[in-house]
Design an enzyme around this catalytic site. Structure first.
Site, PDB file in Angstrom:
ATOM      1  N   ASP A  93       0.877  -1.165   0.000  1.00  0.00           N
ATOM      2  CA  ASP A  93       0.000   0.000   0.000  1.00  0.00           C
ATOM      3  C   ASP A  93       0.919   1.221   0.000  1.00  0.00           C
ATOM      4  O   ASP A  93       2.137   1.090  -0.243  1.00  0.00           O
ATOM      5  CB  ASP A  93      -1.003  -0.041   1.165  1.00  0.00           C
ATOM      6  CG  ASP A  93      -0.371   0.171   2.529  1.00  0.00           C
ATOM      7  OD1 ASP A  93       0.882   0.254   2.612  1.00  0.00           O
ATOM      8  OD2 ASP A  93      -1.114   0.243   3.526  1.00  0.00           O
ATOM      9  N   HIS A  94       0.346   2.403   0.276  1.00  0.00           N
ATOM     10  CA  HIS A  94       1.161   3.630   0.252  1.00  0.00           C
ATOM     11  C   HIS A  94       2.232   3.625   1.338  1.00  0.00           C
ATOM     12  O   HIS A  94       3.241   4.305   1.206  1.00  0.00           O
ATOM     13  CB  HIS A  94       0.251   4.856   0.412  1.00  0.00           C
ATOM     14  CG  HIS A  94      -0.621   4.783   1.626  1.00  0.00           C
ATOM     15  ND1 HIS A  94      -1.748   3.994   1.670  1.00  0.00           N
ATOM     16  CD2 HIS A  94      -0.512   5.372   2.847  1.00  0.00           C
ATOM     17  CE1 HIS A  94      -2.311   4.110   2.864  1.00  0.00           C
ATOM     18  NE2 HIS A  94      -1.583   4.935   3.592  1.00  0.00           N
ATOM     19  N   HIS A 116       4.821 -31.497  10.054  1.00  0.00           N
ATOM     20  CA  HIS A 116       4.322 -30.146   9.798  1.00  0.00           C
ATOM     21  C   HIS A 116       3.262 -30.140   8.703  1.00  0.00           C
ATOM     22  O   HIS A 116       2.386 -29.274   8.689  1.00  0.00           O
ATOM     23  CB  HIS A 116       5.481 -29.225   9.424  1.00  0.00           C
ATOM     24  CG  HIS A 116       6.533 -29.152  10.483  1.00  0.00           C
ATOM     25  ND1 HIS A 116       6.296 -28.629  11.728  1.00  0.00           N
ATOM     26  CD2 HIS A 116       7.811 -29.605  10.498  1.00  0.00           C
ATOM     27  CE1 HIS A 116       7.390 -28.729  12.459  1.00  0.00           C
ATOM     28  NE2 HIS A 116       8.322 -29.328  11.745  1.00  0.00           N
ATOM     29  N   CYS A 125       2.989  -3.426   3.958  1.00  0.00           N
ATOM     30  CA  CYS A 125       2.239  -2.217   4.332  1.00  0.00           C
ATOM     31  C   CYS A 125       3.015  -1.562   5.468  1.00  0.00           C
ATOM     32  O   CYS A 125       4.211  -1.832   5.616  1.00  0.00           O
ATOM     33  CB  CYS A 125       0.783  -2.526   4.686  1.00  0.00           C
ATOM     34  SG  CYS A 125       0.524  -3.658   6.062  1.00  0.00           S
ATOM     35  N   GLY A 126       2.367  -0.703   6.239  1.00  0.00           N
ATOM     36  CA  GLY A 126       3.102  -0.032   7.301  1.00  0.00           C
ATOM     37  C   GLY A 126       3.619  -0.999   8.344  1.00  0.00           C
ATOM     38  O   GLY A 126       4.779  -0.945   8.756  1.00  0.00           O
ATOM     39  N   THR A 127       2.734  -1.890   8.784  1.00  0.00           N
ATOM     40  CA  THR A 127       3.096  -2.866   9.814  1.00  0.00           C
ATOM     41  C   THR A 127       3.192  -4.301   9.288  1.00  0.00           C
ATOM     42  O   THR A 127       3.752  -5.167   9.962  1.00  0.00           O
ATOM     43  CB  THR A 127       2.031  -2.891  10.920  1.00  0.00           C
ATOM     44  OG1 THR A 127       0.768  -3.253  10.311  1.00  0.00           O
ATOM     45  CG2 THR A 127       1.901  -1.540  11.601  1.00  0.00           C
ATOM     46  N   GLY A 128       2.580  -4.558   8.154  1.00  0.00           N
ATOM     47  CA  GLY A 128       2.451  -5.932   7.639  1.00  0.00           C
ATOM     48  C   GLY A 128       1.222  -6.641   8.179  1.00  0.00           C
ATOM     49  O   GLY A 128       0.840  -7.701   7.686  1.00  0.00           O
ATOM     50  N   ILE A 129       0.591  -6.042   9.194  1.00  0.00           N
ATOM     51  CA  ILE A 129      -0.540  -6.713   9.855  1.00  0.00           C
ATOM     52  C   ILE A 129      -1.769  -6.764   8.958  1.00  0.00           C
ATOM     53  O   ILE A 129      -2.366  -7.829   8.731  1.00  0.00           O
ATOM     54  CB  ILE A 129      -0.886  -6.016  11.195  1.00  0.00           C
ATOM     55  CG1 ILE A 129       0.269  -6.128  12.178  1.00  0.00           C
ATOM     56  CG2 ILE A 129      -2.149  -6.631  11.797  1.00  0.00           C
ATOM     57  CD1 ILE A 129       0.117  -5.262  13.425  1.00  0.00           C
ATOM     58  N   GLY A 130      -2.163  -5.609   8.435  1.00  0.00           N
ATOM     59  CA  GLY A 130      -3.368  -5.568   7.603  1.00  0.00           C
ATOM     60  C   GLY A 130      -3.237  -6.454   6.375  1.00  0.00           C
ATOM     61  O   GLY A 130      -4.187  -7.176   6.006  1.00  0.00           O
ATOM     62  N   HIS A 140       8.212 -24.630   8.707  1.00  0.00           N
ATOM     63  CA  HIS A 140       7.158 -25.299   9.486  1.00  0.00           C
ATOM     64  C   HIS A 140       5.750 -25.001   8.991  1.00  0.00           C
ATOM     65  O   HIS A 140       4.847 -25.808   9.192  1.00  0.00           O
ATOM     66  CB  HIS A 140       7.250 -24.892  10.967  1.00  0.00           C
ATOM     67  CG  HIS A 140       8.385 -25.562  11.683  1.00  0.00           C
ATOM     68  ND1 HIS A 140       8.515 -25.561  13.059  1.00  0.00           N
ATOM     69  CD2 HIS A 140       9.454 -26.267  11.213  1.00  0.00           C
ATOM     70  CE1 HIS A 140       9.606 -26.230  13.406  1.00  0.00           C
ATOM     71  NE2 HIS A 140      10.204 -26.651  12.296  1.00  0.00           N
TER      72      HIS A 140
HETATM   73  C1  RB5 Z   1      -1.644   2.719   6.649  1.00  0.00           C
HETATM   74  O1  RB5 Z   1      -1.634   3.888   7.408  1.00  0.00           O
HETATM   75  C2  RB5 Z   1      -1.523   1.508   7.568  1.00  0.00           C
HETATM   76  O2  RB5 Z   1      -2.654   1.388   8.364  1.00  0.00           O
HETATM   77  C3  RB5 Z   1      -1.296   0.257   6.756  1.00  0.00           C
HETATM   78  O3  RB5 Z   1      -0.190   0.420   5.941  1.00  0.00           O
HETATM   79  C4  RB5 Z   1      -1.027  -1.006   7.544  1.00  0.00           C
HETATM   80  O4  RB5 Z   1      -0.018  -0.833   8.482  1.00  0.00           O
HETATM   81  C5  RB5 Z   1      -2.213  -1.690   8.075  1.00  0.00           C
HETATM   82  O5  RB5 Z   1      -2.118  -2.776   8.654  1.00  0.00           O
END
Ligand code: RB5
Length: 143
Positions: free
Chosen positions: A8-9, A133, A65-70, A98
């Site tokens: 993403d951005h 595994h 992305c910013g955190t990789g979480i989303g 694994h």
């Molecule tokens: C964008 O601001 C941020 O929310 C996205 O990149 C990501 O970290 C979401 O998980």
């Protein structure tokens, strides 16, 4: 290996360096966007990449992305996608060995390029161990 990559951005700035690292390791990389840091919604790119990985057997994906979480949350909605959020070489190696992960996620705001290089090296050099595994990975899909 052929990789699809999407961000993403908040992950687009590191993308050219990630592509170069992978190409220097001899891998093929197809960039699914975006092209600049105009704000976008990470699930759109996670879904786009997941469809490509599922449609092209033997390929893998990289989502940033910013955190990789989303990105990892969205990609893991697809049956057959095993997206792993990795913060270092150890988690990347274990995700392959694994979990037979086929999509690597990380956060541009979390890890620097040096750590990213070690993540990519760990991921790319590691094969799924199978055995005990494999039965565990198979159980992921039945929920
Ligand atoms: C964008 O601001 C941020 O929310 C996205 O990149 C990501 O970290 C979401 O998980």
């Amino acid at each position: 290996m052929k990789f699809f990559i999407a961000t993403d951005h908040a992950g687009v700035n590191i993308k050219p360096s990630v592509i170069k690292l992978l190409e220097d390791m001899g891998h093929e990389v197809m960039d699914l966007g975006p092209k600049d840091n105009t704000r976008v919604d990470y699930p759109d790119f996670a879904h786009k990449l997941s469809y490509e990985v599922l449609a092209n057997e033997g390929t893998q994906g990289i989502l940033i992305c910013g955190t990789g979480i989303g990105m990892s949350l969205a990609a893991n909605k697809h049956k057959g996608i095993r997206a792993a959020l990795c913060h270092d070489a150890y988690t990347a190696i274990m995700a392959r060995a694994h979990n037979d992960a086929n999509v690597l996620c990380f956060g541009e705001r979390v890890v620097g390029l040096g750590v990213v290089e070690s993540i990519l090296e760990g991921w790319c050099k590691t094969e799924f161990e199978g055995g005990r595994h494999a039965q565990r990975v198979a159980k992921i899909e039945i929920a």
